[in-house]
Design a protein around this motif. Structure first.
Motif, PDB file in Angstrom:
ATOM      1  N   GLY A 120      46.569 -17.616  -9.541  1.00 16.46           N
ATOM      2  CA  GLY A 120      47.178 -16.799 -10.581  1.00 16.46           C
ATOM      3  C   GLY A 120      48.315 -17.484 -11.310  1.00 16.46           C
ATOM      4  N   TYR A 121      48.768 -18.627 -10.777  1.00 15.97           N
ATOM      5  CA  TYR A 121      49.903 -19.327 -11.376  1.00 15.97           C
ATOM      6  C   TYR A 121      49.496 -20.531 -12.221  1.00 15.97           C
ATOM      7  CZ  TYR A 121      52.544 -16.663  -7.874  1.00 15.97           C
ATOM      8  OH  TYR A 121      53.077 -15.662  -7.108  1.00 15.97           O
ATOM      9  N   VAL A 122      48.212 -20.860 -12.244  1.00 13.29           N
ATOM     10  CA  VAL A 122      47.791 -22.063 -12.976  1.00 13.29           C
ATOM     11  C   VAL A 122      47.273 -21.733 -14.370  1.00 13.29           C
ATOM     12  CG1 VAL A 122      47.245 -23.296 -10.852  1.00 13.29           C
ATOM     13  CG2 VAL A 122      45.457 -21.991 -11.993  1.00 13.29           C
ATOM     14  N   HIS A 123      47.270 -20.450 -14.719  1.00  9.65           N
ATOM     15  CA  HIS A 123      46.791 -20.043 -16.039  1.00  9.65           C
ATOM     16  C   HIS A 123      47.955 -19.569 -16.906  1.00  9.65           C
ATOM     17  CE1 HIS A 123      42.691 -20.336 -14.586  1.00  9.65           C
ATOM     18  NE2 HIS A 123      43.017 -19.588 -13.551  1.00  9.65           N
ATOM     19  N   MET A 124      47.706 -19.513 -18.197  1.00  5.56           N
ATOM     20  CA  MET A 124      48.711 -19.017 -19.127  1.00  5.56           C
ATOM     21  C   MET A 124      49.000 -17.545 -18.841  1.00  5.56           C
ATOM     22  SD  MET A 124      50.747 -19.468 -21.648  1.00  5.56           S
ATOM     23  CE  MET A 124      50.251 -21.128 -22.131  1.00  5.56           C
ATOM     24  N   THR A 125      50.262 -17.176 -18.898  1.00  3.76           N
ATOM     25  CA  THR A 125      50.645 -15.784 -18.697  1.00  3.76           C
ATOM     26  C   THR A 125      50.041 -14.917 -19.797  1.00  3.76           C
ATOM     27  OG1 THR A 125      52.756 -16.532 -17.767  1.00  3.76           O
ATOM     28  CG2 THR A 125      52.592 -14.213 -18.385  1.00  3.76           C
ATOM     29  N   THR A 126      49.460 -13.798 -19.421  1.00  2.00           N
ATOM     30  CA  THR A 126      48.820 -12.919 -20.396  1.00  2.00           C
ATOM     31  C   THR A 126      49.870 -12.258 -21.289  1.00  2.00           C
ATOM     32  OG1 THR A 126      48.899 -11.019 -18.890  1.00  2.00           O
ATOM     33  CG2 THR A 126      46.949 -12.437 -18.787  1.00  2.00           C
ATOM     34  N   PRO A 127      49.491 -11.854 -22.509  1.00  2.00           N
ATOM     35  CA  PRO A 127      50.453 -11.198 -23.413  1.00  2.00           C
ATOM     36  C   PRO A 127      51.109  -9.971 -22.791  1.00  2.00           C
ATOM     37  CG  PRO A 127      48.474 -11.819 -24.611  1.00  2.00           C
ATOM     38  CD  PRO A 127      48.186 -12.083 -23.167  1.00  2.00           C
ATOM     39  N   HIS A 128      50.358  -9.252 -21.967  1.00  2.00           N
ATOM     40  CA  HIS A 128      50.897  -8.032 -21.352  1.00  2.00           C
ATOM     41  C   HIS A 128      52.049  -8.351 -20.397  1.00  2.00           C
ATOM     42  CE1 HIS A 128      50.976  -4.005 -19.639  1.00  2.00           C
ATOM     43  NE2 HIS A 128      50.902  -4.547 -18.432  1.00  2.00           N
ATOM     44  N   ASP A 129      51.980  -9.511 -19.724  1.00  2.00           N
ATOM     45  CA  ASP A 129      52.984  -9.860 -18.717  1.00  2.00           C
ATOM     46  C   ASP A 129      54.019 -10.863 -19.210  1.00  2.00           C
ATOM     47  OD1 ASP A 129      51.684  -8.241 -16.827  1.00  2.00           O
ATOM     48  OD2 ASP A 129      50.305  -9.866 -16.298  1.00  2.00           O
TER      49      ASP A 129
END
Length: 275
Positions: A120-129
């Motif tokens: 969960g930490y290797v992807h871009m943070t979603t707009p919601h978060d």
């Protein structure tokens, strides 16, 4: 040049530490990625330590979590809170003081959980978060995972020869079933190690394997009843959903006669008043 997975694991671990110790929040994703690679290398190393039995693992199974499930079936003691303790004594008797023993945890189940968390930490943070993301929390969680791995990996050069049962064949695909005797004692579900099968067996009161069939089909040529596991028909469900009606052919293990069947879906009408 031959590469050792445990050496690679330590190299990725060291790299993860360097990323974590930097003050650059953008490098936290690199710390997570390197730690995932360290966990992958650690699991691959444990597969190599299975010796001759590593050849029983399907070559097309390489994802860490499916591999952990298969390793556990051969080494169920690796999925417990049991620890290996080592002590150096000057006499013939082992030390009585617990503080003189060095304990090494060997529970590998946590590796699968940590591996998923790191993903969960290797992807871009979603707009919601994006507005609520806390890099301090991520940094703290990464530190916990890294520290846990550093303690766990110290015990991985210890290996226990598994007490394996190897004289049963899978009723679904014919592959040799391979599992530890401890699985029988613990009454755990036995699974076929084949990637394309996954048939399951439970341990009955007589401590014998009982095939968990989805349904039974009578042979069209003799009185035998054939068990059909859900894995045998699962691949046809997608075809049914798009309107096709696939068929399957079952070969009777008694008379070798072939019985043809069809896979379909039965839709029940909705009760009155239900939407």
């Amino acid at each position: 040049m031959e590469r050792d997975y445990l050496i690679l694991a330590h190299q990725y671990y060291d790299s993860s530490i360097r990323h974590l110790e930097s003050e650059d929040d953008l490098r936290l994703s690199y710390a997570a990625l390197d730690m995932r690679l360290a966990i992958e290398a650690t699991i691959y190393k444990k597969c190599e330590m299975l010796g001759q039995f590593k050849e029983e693992l399907p070559k097309n199974v390489w994802q860490p979590k499916p591999l952990l499930l298969r390793i556990e079936q051969l080494h169920p003691e690796l999925n417990t809170k049991m620890k290996i303790a080592v002590a150096i004594a000057e006499s013939d008797a082992p030390p009585s003081n617990e503080s003189e023993w060095i304990q090494f945890p060997i529970d590998i189940k946590i590796l699968g959980k940590d591996y998923g968390t790191l993903g969960g930490y290797v992807h871009m943070t979603t707009p919601h978060d994006l507005e609520s993301v806390s890099y301090d929390k991520i940094r703290k969680k990464l530190a916990e995972i890294i520290e846990r791995w550093a303690i766990l990996v110290k015990s991985w050069h210890f290996t226990v020869t598994p007490r394996l049962v190897t004289n049963n064949a899978c009723k679904s695909c014919g592959t040799r079933l391979l599992y530890s005797e401890d699985f029988i004692i613990q009454r755990k579900t036995i699974r076929c190690l084949s990637q394309d099968c996954g048939a399951e067996y439970k341990i009955n009161q007589k401590l014998e394997l009982e095939y968990l069939s989805a349904f039974e089909i009578p042979c069209m040529h003799c009185s035998n009843v054939m068990d059909v596991h859900k894995s045998q028909i699962g691949k046809y469900i997608d075809q049914v959903v798009i309107g096709k009606q696939p068929s399957l052919i079952l070969e009777c293990p008694v008379c070798a006669g072939k019985t043809k069947g069809f896979v379909g879906i039965s839709y029940e009408s909705k009760p009155h008043g239900k939407i």
